[in-house]
Motif scaffolding. Structure first.
Motif, mmCIF file in Angstrom:
data_model
loop_
_atom_site.group_PDB
_atom_site.id
_atom_site.type_symbol
_atom_site.label_atom_id
_atom_site.label_comp_id
_atom_site.label_asym_id
_atom_site.label_seq_id
_atom_site.Cartn_x
_atom_site.Cartn_y
_atom_site.Cartn_z
ATOM 1 N N ASP A 204 0.834 -1.201 0.000
ATOM 2 C CA ASP A 204 0.000 0.000 0.000
ATOM 3 C C ASP A 204 0.869 1.252 0.000
ATOM 4 O O ASP A 204 2.081 1.201 0.209
ATOM 5 C CB ASP A 204 -0.977 -0.014 1.173
ATOM 6 C CG ASP A 204 -0.259 -0.198 2.474
ATOM 7 O OD1 ASP A 204 0.292 0.788 2.969
ATOM 8 O OD2 ASP A 204 -0.225 -1.349 2.967
ATOM 9 N N ARG A 205 0.216 2.393 -0.234
ATOM 10 C CA ARG A 205 0.946 3.610 -0.582
ATOM 11 C C ARG A 205 1.993 4.064 0.424
ATOM 12 O O ARG A 205 3.043 4.555 0.055
ATOM 13 C CB ARG A 205 -0.053 4.744 -0.849
ATOM 14 C CG ARG A 205 -0.162 5.063 -2.323
ATOM 15 C CD ARG A 205 -0.893 6.357 -2.573
ATOM 16 N NE ARG A 205 -0.392 7.451 -1.741
ATOM 17 C CZ ARG A 205 -1.145 8.374 -1.196
ATOM 18 N NH1 ARG A 205 -2.435 8.347 -1.380
ATOM 19 N NH2 ARG A 205 -0.621 9.349 -0.488
ATOM 20 N N ASP A 206 1.690 3.924 1.725
ATOM 21 C CA ASP A 206 2.634 4.440 2.711
ATOM 22 C C ASP A 206 3.541 3.366 3.285
ATOM 23 O O ASP A 206 4.388 3.661 4.122
ATOM 24 C CB ASP A 206 1.862 5.087 3.883
ATOM 25 C CG ASP A 206 1.004 6.217 3.385
ATOM 26 O OD1 ASP A 206 1.462 6.912 2.455
ATOM 27 O OD2 ASP A 206 -0.120 6.382 3.896
ATOM 28 N N SER A 207 3.346 2.148 2.838
ATOM 29 C CA SER A 207 4.089 1.051 3.474
ATOM 30 C C SER A 207 5.595 1.164 3.253
ATOM 31 O O SER A 207 6.069 1.537 2.178
ATOM 32 C CB SER A 207 3.599 -0.280 2.909
ATOM 33 O OG SER A 207 4.471 -1.296 3.309
ATOM 34 N N LYS A 259 11.211 2.795 -1.616
ATOM 35 C CA LYS A 259 10.993 2.666 -0.159
ATOM 36 C C LYS A 259 11.992 3.524 0.618
ATOM 37 O O LYS A 259 11.654 4.084 1.666
ATOM 38 C CB LYS A 259 11.109 1.198 0.272
ATOM 39 C CG LYS A 259 10.097 0.294 -0.389
ATOM 40 C CD LYS A 259 8.704 0.539 0.145
ATOM 41 C CE LYS A 259 7.667 -0.175 -0.690
ATOM 42 N NZ LYS A 259 6.678 -0.899 0.051
ATOM 43 N N ARG A 262 10.578 7.036 0.485
ATOM 44 C CA ARG A 262 9.448 7.219 1.420
ATOM 45 C C ARG A 262 9.943 7.387 2.851
ATOM 46 O O ARG A 262 9.499 8.268 3.581
ATOM 47 C CB ARG A 262 8.539 5.989 1.404
ATOM 48 C CG ARG A 262 7.643 5.912 0.212
ATOM 49 C CD ARG A 262 6.746 4.696 0.369
ATOM 50 N NE ARG A 262 6.142 4.356 -0.904
ATOM 51 C CZ ARG A 262 5.319 3.342 -1.096
ATOM 52 N NH1 ARG A 262 5.010 2.553 -0.096
ATOM 53 N NH2 ARG A 262 4.803 3.110 -2.268
ATOM 54 N N ARG A 265 11.696 10.735 3.500
ATOM 55 C CA ARG A 265 10.750 11.855 3.672
ATOM 56 C C ARG A 265 10.097 11.779 5.045
ATOM 57 O O ARG A 265 9.985 12.784 5.755
ATOM 58 C CB ARG A 265 9.693 11.818 2.579
ATOM 59 C CG ARG A 265 10.302 12.085 1.219
ATOM 60 C CD ARG A 265 9.291 12.753 0.274
ATOM 61 N NE ARG A 265 9.983 13.178 -0.929
ATOM 62 C CZ ARG A 265 9.840 12.608 -2.133
ATOM 63 N NH1 ARG A 265 8.996 11.614 -2.290
ATOM 64 N NH2 ARG A 265 10.511 13.055 -3.164
ATOM 65 N N LYS A 266 9.656 10.587 5.412
ATOM 66 C CA LYS A 266 8.935 10.406 6.668
ATOM 67 C C LYS A 266 9.787 10.819 7.874
ATOM 68 O O LYS A 266 9.283 11.416 8.820
ATOM 69 C CB LYS A 266 8.516 8.937 6.806
ATOM 70 C CG LYS A 266 7.715 8.643 8.039
ATOM 71 C CD LYS A 266 7.047 7.291 7.959
ATOM 72 C CE LYS A 266 6.305 7.003 9.260
ATOM 73 N NZ LYS A 266 5.741 5.674 9.292
#
Ligand code: KG4
Ligand code: ZN
Length: 341
Positions: A204-207, A259, A262, A265-266
């Motif tokens: 999924d998108r945020d995984s 990944k 992501r 950024r997080k």
């Protein structure tokens, strides 16, 4: 300070002497690749037996090459997790025995944690923190948030195969030999990464988790001719193999880079550190050159399993007072595994 590192988590028996956590004075690795190659993977029982035969000669050689003696060593660090239990026990028992016999401090090190630390060996770069770490090897594919090298949190991991494991299985499907990573990496260099579209498992998108088993299965179907091309009956030529390798590698790298992005950024990361056998991959190194954050890879000698990374991280743990008791256990899972992974 001189630390003797010992590594026997899987199929490499290794010992190393590292000075002040950074300068590698010796790095001895006795690989068992030839013993396991005909089985296309590591056979645990064979690995344990080979570790027993190799451990003392490897430790002696590490001391000799470093020009030192056990009496001059300040502490003994050993990879005591994660790994194959029979393999771990050999290194842990050797380290405990040497530490007890010579009255040296013992330091239990997490092998996966040490893969992250390996980027510092020899070159000692200044690594802006916080960082996002990726350990990609034959046994692990996981993302970490690092406040510093001793303050590390697991933030994502593979739900099935590790990426190195996928390389090894794909090489087995293609009858290319073991371990598959370096072989596919060289084939990919001359292939077309867009020749075949293999799936990118983004979940999924945020995984921040990974999955590589679908990619491996898709490749298997391609090879077996499930798309109506009946490839199974005709041996593949070099060009076809190169294109498959390049397309497979592109799918792996796309997922790894996405990944990492992501996670970066997080956690507002200022840099990326990448370790483990797959960090030797030329395609991954090339892809990260254009990444928006500085990326640190280990020197080539410290990508795959080695004891220098164990001694290096051992030094940092010793400095922070984290030594281990002489009843240190061998543990099959990493210290970073939490309830969700
Ligand atoms: O870190 P490592 O020595 O052992 C584990 O802790 O698992 O990693 C070994 C893995 C193998 O799966 C091997 O195929 C892979 O690293 N590997 C590579 C490359 N060199 C080794 N994978 C892709 N490209 C490479 N150049
Ligand atoms: Zn490893």
């Amino acid at each position: 300070m001189l630390i003797l590192g010992i590594e026997s988590t899987c199929d490499e028996t290794a010992a190393s002497v590292v000075e002040d956590g950074l300068a590698v004075r010796s790095n001895i690795v006795s690989s068992q690749v030839d013993l396991h190659a005909k089985y296309r993977g590591v056979v645990p029982e064979i690995a344990s037996r080979a570790h027993i035969e190799n451990i003392l000669p490897v430790v002696s050689q590490a001391l000799e090459v470093a020009g030192t003696r056990l009496e001059e060593i300040d502490a003994i660090a050993v990879a005591h997790r994660p790994g194959l239990i029979g393999s771990l026990l050999i290194g842990v028992t050797a380290a405990k025995t040497l530490a007890w016999a010579r009255g040296k401090p013992l330091i239990g090190v997490d092998h996966v944690h040490a893969h992250l630390y390996s980027v510092r060996l020899d070159v000692a770069p200044t690594i802006p923190m916080p960082a996002v770490g990726l350990v990609c090897s034959g046994g692990h594919t996981a993302l970490y948030h690092l406040k510093d090298f001793l303050n590390v949190e697991l933030v994502g991991s593979t739900l099935d195969d590790a990426v190195g494991e996928a390389y090894d299985k794909v090489a087995a499907i293609l009858n290319l030999g073991y371990p598959g990573g370096p072989i596919l990496d060289s084939l990919a260099k001359d292939g077309n990464p867009r020749a075949i579209h293999f799936p990118r498992s983004k979940l999924d998108r945020d995984s921040l988790d990974f999955s590589f088993s679908g990619l491996k299965t898709s490749l298997l179907y391609h090879v077996k001719g499930f798309q109506g091309k009946q490839r199974a009956t005709t041996p593949m030529n070099e060009r076809e193999l190169q294109d498959i390798a390049a397309s497979f590698q592109a799918a792996c790298i796309d997922v790894l880079v996405e990944k990492i992005k992501r996670a970066a950024r997080k956690f507002n990361a200022k840099s990326i550190v990448i370790g483990g056998g797959v960090s030797a991959n030329r395609g991954l190194r090339a892809a990260m050159q254009s990444f928006f954050l500085p990326t640190f890879f280990p020197p080539m000698a410290y990508c795959t399993d080695n004891a220098a990374m164990i001694a290096g991280l051992g030094y940092e743990l010793l400095k922070s007072g984290r030594t281990s008791p002489l009843d240190l256990d061998a543990i099959t899972h990493s210290q970073f595994v939490d309830a969700t992974h």
